[in-house]
Write an enzyme that holds these catalytic residues in place. Structure first.
Site, mmCIF file in Angstrom:
data_model
loop_
_atom_site.group_PDB
_atom_site.id
_atom_site.type_symbol
_atom_site.label_atom_id
_atom_site.label_comp_id
_atom_site.label_asym_id
_atom_site.label_seq_id
_atom_site.Cartn_x
_atom_site.Cartn_y
_atom_site.Cartn_z
ATOM 1 C CB CYS A 140 43.223 47.631 43.960
ATOM 2 S SG CYS A 140 43.012 45.817 43.299
ATOM 3 C CG LEU A 141 42.235 51.973 40.387
ATOM 4 C CD1 LEU A 141 41.933 53.134 40.034
ATOM 5 C CD2 LEU A 141 40.369 52.028 40.169
#
Length: 305
Positions: free
Chosen positions: A93-94
C-alpha cells in the site's frame, strides 16, 4: 519481445514499450525490471537494499502488474523475497500503487516506483498495509540470505526471468558487506544526516547508478510519493492531495528557485526605480539652473549678492 501481439497504437502498449527500451538502454546497479516475454503488462523486478542500512547487500525480488489503462491508472506491487520490511506476495500500500489511485500521477513510471521502494526500505512502516517491522538484526540476516538464490514463483517463464534478473544483480555487486548487525546505530535513520524522511508521507533518499545519493531526484520523490497508512482516507482531490515533505523534518516552506528569482527580480526593479527617480531629479535641477542663467536671473542673483 513479442511486439506483434499488441496494438502498437494503444497508449498503454506504447508507454510500456518505451519504458522497456529505457530500462534496457539506461540500466541501474540498484535495480532491474523487465516484463514477461508473453505479457508486457506483468513485470518482474529486483531492487538492491540501500547502503548503510540493515538491508545493504540484499537483493529483493518482486512483481509489478500494470493495468490496461496504464499510465492513467496505477500498477500493483508485491515483494517475493523475505525482507522484514514488506510482506511477501501481498500487494503493498503506497501512493504509487492501486490501493490509492487518487494519488497516482501518469508521469510516474516503473523506474520511479523502484526508486521509491528502495527509499522506503529503511523507514518506519507506520501501520501501512503490507508492511513489517522486524528487528535490524533479523533484516540483516534476511539480506544476506536473499543473495543465495532467487525466490521461486509462478510459471517457468516467470522463473527464468527472475533468475536472469538475480544473476544481473549479483554481477553488479558480488560481495556481501563485511559488518555485524550489532554495528547498526539505534539512531532513527530519519535523523542521520537528513538522508531519510521517516514518516507516513514517505522517504527521500535515492541512489544513482554509482550508488551515491542523488539529492535532486530524491527531493522530487520525497515531495511526490507517500507510503499510505492502512487507516488513511482517500482524498477526493486526486494527485493534489499529496503533501510536501521536507527532508530535514521541518515544516518551514522552502521557496523553489523560480520564486527566489522573482523576489530578487522585484528587489532589483525597486532599486532601478529609485535610481531613475534620483537621476530625473538631478536632470531637472540642471535644466532649471541652465534656464535661469539663460534668462538673466543668474546675473541678478550675482549682482544682488
Amino acid at each position: 519481445m513479442a511486439d506483434d501481439k499488441y496494438n502498437l497504437k494503444n497508449p498503454a502498449v506504447k508507454r510500456i514499450l518505451q519504458e522497456v527500451k529505457e530500462m534496457q538502454s539506461n540500466p541501474s546497479d540498484d535495480f532491474m525490471s523487465l516484463p514477461l516475454e508473453e505479457n508486457i503488462f506483468e513485470w518482474q523486478f529486483a531492487i538492491r537494499g540501500p547502503r548503510d542500512t540493515e538491508f545493504e547487500g540484499g537483493i529483493y525480488h518482486g512483481r509489478i502488474q500494470l493495468p490496461a489503462e496504464y499510465p492513467f491508472k496505477p500498477p500493483s506491487f508485491m515483494l517475493l523475497t523475505p525482507n522484514g520490511r514488506f510482506e511477501t506476495q501481498t500487494k503493498i500500500c503506497l501512493s504509487i500503487s492501486n490501493h490509492h489511485p487518487e494519488h497516482w500521477q501518469p508521469s510516474w513510471s516503473v523506474r520511479t516506483a523502484l526508486v521509491a521502494l528502495i527509499a522506503f526500505m529503511p523507514t518506519n512502516p507506520n501501520g501501512a498495509l503490507g508492511s513489517l517491522d522486524y528487528k535490524k538484526e533479523e533484516r540483516h540476516a534476511l539480506a544476506i540470505k536473499s543473495r543465495e538464490a532467487a525466490p521461486r514463483f509462478g510459471t517457468p517463464e516467470r522463473q527464468k526471468l527472475i533468475d536472469e534478473i538475480h544473476e544481473y544483480m549479483l554481477s553488479k555487486a558480488p560481495s556481501v558487506p563485511q559488518f555485524s548487525p550489532l554495528e547498526f546505530s539505534e539512531e532513527d535513520p530519519a535523523n542521520k544526516d537528513g538522508e531519510f524522511q521517516e514518516s507516513s508521507q514517505g522517504a527521500g533518499i535515492v541512489h544513482s547508478q554509482e550508488g551515491h545519493p542523488n539529492p535532486a531526484l530524491g527531493e522530487r520523490i520525497t515531495n511526490e510519493i507517500q507510503e499510505v497508512p492502512a487507516d488513511a482516507n482517500p482524498s477526493p482531490a486526486g494527485g493534489g492531495a499529496l503533501r510536501e515533505v521536507s527532508t530535514s523534518g521541518s515544516s518551514d516552506h522552502i521557496l523553489p528557485p523560480r520564486a527566489e528569482m522573482r523576489i530578487q527580480k522585484s528587489a532589483d526593479d525597486r532599486l532601478f526605480t529609485w535610481a531613475a527617480v534620483g537621476l530625473s531629479i538631478a536632470i531637472l535641477v540642471l535644466l532649471l539652473k541652465k534656464f535661469m542663467k539663460s534668462s538673466g536671473h543668474g546675473a541678478v542673483f550675482m549682482d544682488g549678492s
